[in-house]
Write an enzyme that holds these catalytic residues in place. Structure first.
Site, PDB file in Angstrom:
ATOM      1  N   CYS A 100       0.830  -1.206   0.000  1.00 11.99           N
ATOM      2  CA  CYS A 100       0.000   0.000   0.000  1.00 11.99           C
ATOM      3  C   CYS A 100       0.864   1.256   0.000  1.00 11.99           C
ATOM      4  O   CYS A 100       1.443   1.624   1.029  1.00 11.99           O
ATOM      5  CB  CYS A 100      -0.907  -0.010   1.235  1.00 11.99           C
ATOM      6  SG  CYS A 100      -1.880   1.482   1.398  1.00 11.99           S
ATOM      7  N   CYS A 132      -0.444   4.091   2.262  1.00  7.07           N
ATOM      8  CA  CYS A 132      -0.179   3.898   3.695  1.00  7.07           C
ATOM      9  C   CYS A 132       1.290   4.145   4.041  1.00  7.07           C
ATOM     10  O   CYS A 132       1.600   4.741   5.071  1.00  7.07           O
ATOM     11  CB  CYS A 132      -0.503   2.471   4.132  1.00  7.07           C
ATOM     12  SG  CYS A 132      -2.003   1.792   3.449  1.00  7.07           S
ATOM     13  N   ASP A 133       2.190   3.665   3.205  1.00  5.34           N
ATOM     14  CA  ASP A 133       3.598   3.598   3.606  1.00  5.34           C
ATOM     15  C   ASP A 133       4.553   4.500   2.810  1.00  5.34           C
ATOM     16  O   ASP A 133       5.731   4.590   3.157  1.00  5.34           O
ATOM     17  CB  ASP A 133       4.083   2.139   3.481  1.00  5.34           C
ATOM     18  CG  ASP A 133       3.290   1.214   4.383  1.00  5.34           C
ATOM     19  OD1 ASP A 133       2.888   1.671   5.475  1.00  5.34           O
ATOM     20  OD2 ASP A 133       3.045   0.060   4.001  1.00  5.34           O
TER      21      ASP A 133
END
Ligand code: NAP
Length: 313
Positions: free
Chosen positions: A141, A144-145
Site C-alpha cells: 500500500c 499507507c507507507d
C-alpha cells in the site's frame, strides 16, 4: 456451526459483510428499500479503495477524490437512510440452514438474506524475505507507507494499473522508483504508461522477477532474475512495493458456495450465489472489472435483488 446456547443470537433481516464500495452501496440501496440492513464492516473500512490516494475515474469527481473520503461519503449516505454498521468481522458462516448463521469474534447473528462484499486482498510474491520484512520495507500500500520512503529508493513489482499508479504516487516521496515487470510489455492503461514513462524518477526493469528480498530487520536489497537470460543481479533498495493483482476473500465460504478455480464466487445475473438468499457484490465475485464504479454498481444490483427475494418470500 456449533451453537453456544448461553450466547444471545441477534437476528437481522439483511446482513452485509464488507464495507468497501460494494458493501456500502448495497447498504445504501437496502436501507432505501427499508430492509433495515446491518453491515459487519470487516477490518478494512472502505475496502481496498480506501487505500487509494486519489481516484480519478469515479464519475462526478472530475478533480479526483481520495479513496477514504469516498468511502466515508458512501457510509454517511447509507447511514442517513438507516443502515447500521458494526466494526466486526465474520469468522464463521453457515448458509446450509435458514435463517443463515454468521459468527463474529464476539457475537452470533442470524439473517433472512445476506450480501457478501468481502472484496479481495493483494497477492503476495511468495519469495524468501517477503513475509519477514513485511512492514519493514515490504509493503502492499503506497498510500499507507509511501511517506516512510522520503528521499529513499524503492522497487515496485508489477506491470498493471496498480503498479504504475502507485509507482507514480511514490515519486512524491522516493528519490527513485524502479518498476520491475516480468515481461517486456506493460499491462497498464496507455494513459498511466505515458505518465510513468515521462516521469524522470521512474525507471523500468523489464523481463525480470524478484527472487529474494534481503535485509536484516529492514529491506536492504532484492535479488532480480532476468527471465530471458537467467542472470541474477543484486539491486540495493530501501523498499519493495508489491502490486501483482488480488485474490478474493472467500476462504470463509469454502465448501458452502460455488467458486471458480481462482476462488471467486460464482454469481448469476441476479447477483445470487449458489445458495438462494446469499448474494454477492464486488470483487469477491468479479474477476473481470474490479473498479470502484463497477463494485458500487454491483452493490446496488445485489440490494435490488435482495429486495425482490425477500418480497417473493
Ligand atoms: P493486474 O491488472 O492483474 O496486473 C497485475 C500485474 O502483476 C501484471 O502486470 C502481471 O504481469 C503482474 N504479475 C502477476 N503475478 C505476478 C507474479 N507472481 N510475479 C510478478 N509479476 C506478476 O492487477 P492490478 O494492476 O492490481 O489491477 C487490477 C484491476 O484494477 C485491473 O482491472 C485494473 O485495470 C484495475 N485498476 C485500475 C486503476 C485505474 O483505472 N486507475 C488503478 C488500479 C487498478 P503480466 O502482465 O505478465 O500478467
Amino acid at each position: 456451526m456449533a451453537n453456544d446456547s448461553t450466547k444471545q443470537i441477534q437476528h437481522e433481516n439483511v446482513i452485509i459483510l464488507g464495507a468497501g464500495p460494494a458493501g456500502l452501496v448495497a447498504a445504501l440501496y437496502a436501507a432505501r428499500a427499508e430492509l433495515n440492513p446491518f453491515v459487519l464492516t470487516g477490518m478494512e473500512l472502505g475496502g481496498q479503495a480506501s487505500l487509494t490516494n486519489v481516484i480519478e475515474n469515479y464519475p462526478g469527481f472530475p478533480d479526483g477524490v481520495s479513496g477514504s473520503q469516498l468511502g466515508e461519503m458512501f457510509q454517511h449516505q447509507a447511514e442517513k437512510f438507516g443502515a447500521r454498521f458494526e466494526f466486526d468481522a465474520a469468522t464463521e458462516v453457515d448458509f446450509r440452514q435458514t435463517p443463515f448463521h454468521i459468527k463474529t469474534y464476539g457475537k452470533e447473528f442470524t439473517a433472512n438474506a445476506v450480501i457478501l462484499a468481502t472484496g479481495a486482498s493483494p497477492v503476495k510474491l511468495n519469495v524468501p524475505g517477503e513475509e519477514l520484512l513485511t512492514g519493514r520495507g515490504v509493503s502492499y500500500c503506497a498510500t499507507c507507507d509511501g511517506w516512510f520512503f522520503k528521499n529513499k529508493e524503492v522497487v515496485v513489482v508489477g506491470g498493471g494499473d496498480s503498479a504504475l499508479e502507485e509507482g507514480l504516487f511514490l515519486t512524491r516521496f522516493a528519490s527513485k522508483v524502479r518498476i520491475v515487470h516480468r515481461r517486456d510489455a506493460l499491462r497498464a492503461s496507455a494513459l498511466l504508461q505515458k505518465r510513468a514513462l515521462e516521469n524522470e524518477k521512474i525507471e523500468f526493469i523489464f523481463d525480470s522477477v524478484v527472487e529474494k528480498i534481503n535485509g536484516e530487520g529492514k529491506v536492504a536489497s532484492v535479488d532480480l532474475r532476468n527471465v530471458k537470460t537467467g542472470q541474477v543481479t543484486n539491486l540495493p533498495t530501501d523498499g519493495v512495493f508489491v502490486f501483482i493483482g488480488h485474490t478474493p476473500n472467500t476462504a470463509l465460504y469454502k465448501g458452502q458456495l460455488e467458486m471458480d478455480e481462482r476462488g471467486f464466487l460464482k454469481v448469476d445475473e441476479k447477483m445470487q450465489t449458489s445458495v438462494a438468499g446469499v448474494f454477492a457484490a464486488g470483487e469477491v465475485g468479479d474477476p473481470m472489472y474490479r473498479q470502484v464504479v463497477t463494485s458500487a454498481g454491483f452493490g446496488a444490483a445485489a440490494a435490488i435483488q435482495v429486495t425482490r427475494y425477500l418480497e417473493d418470500r
